[in-house]
Scaffold this motif. Structure first.
Motif, short mmCIF file in Angstrom:
data_model
loop_
_atom_site.label_atom_id
_atom_site.label_comp_id
_atom_site.label_asym_id
_atom_site.label_seq_id
_atom_site.Cartn_x
_atom_site.Cartn_y
_atom_site.Cartn_z
N ASN A 168 0.79 -1.23 0.00
CA ASN A 168 0.00 0.00 0.00
C ASN A 168 0.83 1.28 0.00
N ARG A 169 2.16 1.13 -0.06
CA ARG A 169 3.00 2.32 0.06
C ARG A 169 4.34 2.10 -0.62
N TYR A 189 4.18 7.22 -2.64
CA TYR A 189 2.95 6.81 -3.30
C TYR A 189 2.19 5.94 -2.31
N GLU A 190 0.95 6.33 -2.00
CA GLU A 190 0.18 5.63 -0.98
C GLU A 190 -1.20 5.30 -1.53
N ARG A 191 -1.62 4.04 -1.29
CA ARG A 191 -2.92 3.61 -1.76
C ARG A 191 -4.00 4.09 -0.79
N GLU A 192 -4.95 4.86 -1.30
CA GLU A 192 -6.05 5.37 -0.49
C GLU A 192 -7.36 5.15 -1.24
N ARG A 195 -7.03 4.01 -4.79
CA ARG A 195 -6.27 4.84 -5.73
C ARG A 195 -4.89 5.13 -5.16
N TRP A 196 -3.90 5.27 -6.06
CA TRP A 196 -2.55 5.64 -5.64
C TRP A 196 -2.44 7.16 -5.61
#
Length: 240
Positions: A168-169, A189-192, A195-196
Motif C-alpha cells: 500500500n506504500r 505513493y500511498e494507496r487510499e 487509488r494511488w
C-alpha cells in the motif's frame, strides 16, 4: 518547507515504517552500543539528540541509562512514549541547538545518531553543537555522532534512492546537489480508497566531510576513540 515542517507534516507519518522492522532497528543499535563498550559508569544520564521515535533512546534505557530524548517532532516523541512505557526516558520537545533545554543534567553520554547533524543549517552550528556537548559532559564522558557522507555527488539515475515499500506504500528519495547542501525530495505513493496518491515534500541536508567532523572533535578537546563506517553511516566516538 523547513525541516521541522517537513517532519511534522510529511515524514513523521512514515519514519519508523521506512526503516523496516522496529525491533530489528532497536537490536541493531543495542549491538552497536555493546560493541563500543557504551554503558553507564558515572551519572548514568544519556542525552539522545534527535531522538525521533526511540531507535537510540530505548536501547540506551535498556542498558541502564536515564535518557533525555530531545527532538522537535511531537509526533515522533509521542511514538517514542508509546513504545517505551516503563523505561527511564524523558521526552523533551525542543530543538537540539537550544542548549538550555538539556545543558544542566550532567550527562556522561551524548549521542546524535542517524543522520541528525546534516539537518542543521550550517557547519558553524555543527561545530557549536560539538563544543557545547564537550562542555556539559562529565570527565571521561563520551559523544557519539553518526551522519551520512554526502560529499560524493551521485549522478543521473543514482540520485533516485528506494527506501521501502509494501502493498500500500512506496517510498523513494530523490537527491538534488548544491555546493553546500543536498535537497532531498521524499516521494511517497500511498494507496487510499483503491487509488494511488502521490505525496512529496523536500528539505535540505548539510554536506559535511569526515575531515571537518574529525577536526571539530579534536579542536574541541575530544580524544577520538573510533572513526569509521558502521551501518552505512560515518561514525565517530570521542571521549572528554
Amino acid at each position: 518547507m523547513n525541516i521541522k515542517e517537513h517532519y511534522e507534516n510529511h515524514l513523521a507519518n512514515y519514519y519508523s515504517w521506512m526503516f523496516g522492522d522496529f525491533n530489528a532497528k532497536l537490536n541493531e543499535n543495542q549491538r552497536f552500543f555493546q560493541s563500543h563498550n557504551i554503558k553507564p559508569v558515572s551519572s548514568k544520564i544519556a542525552i539522545d539528540l534527535g531522538a525521533g521515535c526511540g531507535f537510540q533512546s530505548i536501547p540506551l534505557a535498556k542498558i541502564g541509562f536515564e535518557v533525555k530524548a530531545i527532538d522537535f517532532s511531537k509526533r515522533l516523541l509521542d511514538e517514542l512514549k508509546n513504545k517505551s512505557n516503563g523505561l527511564g526516558i524523558e521526552a523533551i520537545e525542543n530543538d537540539i541547538l537550544n542548549f538550555d533545554a538539556y545543558s544542566d543534567c550532567k550527562p556522561e553520554l551524548i549521542v546524535c545518531m542517524g543522520d541528525t547533524i546534516t539537518h542543521l543549517d550550517s557547519l558553524e552550528s555543527v561545530q557549536k553543537l560539538i563544543e557545547n556537548n564537550y562542555e556539559i559532559l562529565f570527565k571521561n564522558g563520551k559523544q557519539v555522532l553518526t551522519f551520512r557522507d554526502l560529499t560524493f555527488e551521485l549522478k543521473e539515475e543514482d540520485r533516485f534512492i528506494p527506501v521501502n515499500s509494501d502493498n500500500n506504500r512506496i517510498f523513494t528519495c530523490f537527491l538534488e546537489y548544491h555546493p553546500t547542501y543536498v535537497k532531498v525530495f521524499d516521494i511517497v505513493y500511498e494507496r487510499e480508497k483503491g487509488r494511488w496518491i502521490q505525496k512529496i515534500s523536500s528539505y535540505k541536508k548539510l554536506i559535511i566531510s569526515q575531515t571537518e567532523i574529525k577536526e571539530y572533535f579534536e579542536d574541541t578537546g575530544f580524544k577520538i576513540e573510533f572513526m569509521g563506517i558502521e551501518n552505512g553511516l560515518v561514525t565517530i566516538i570521542g571521549t572528554k
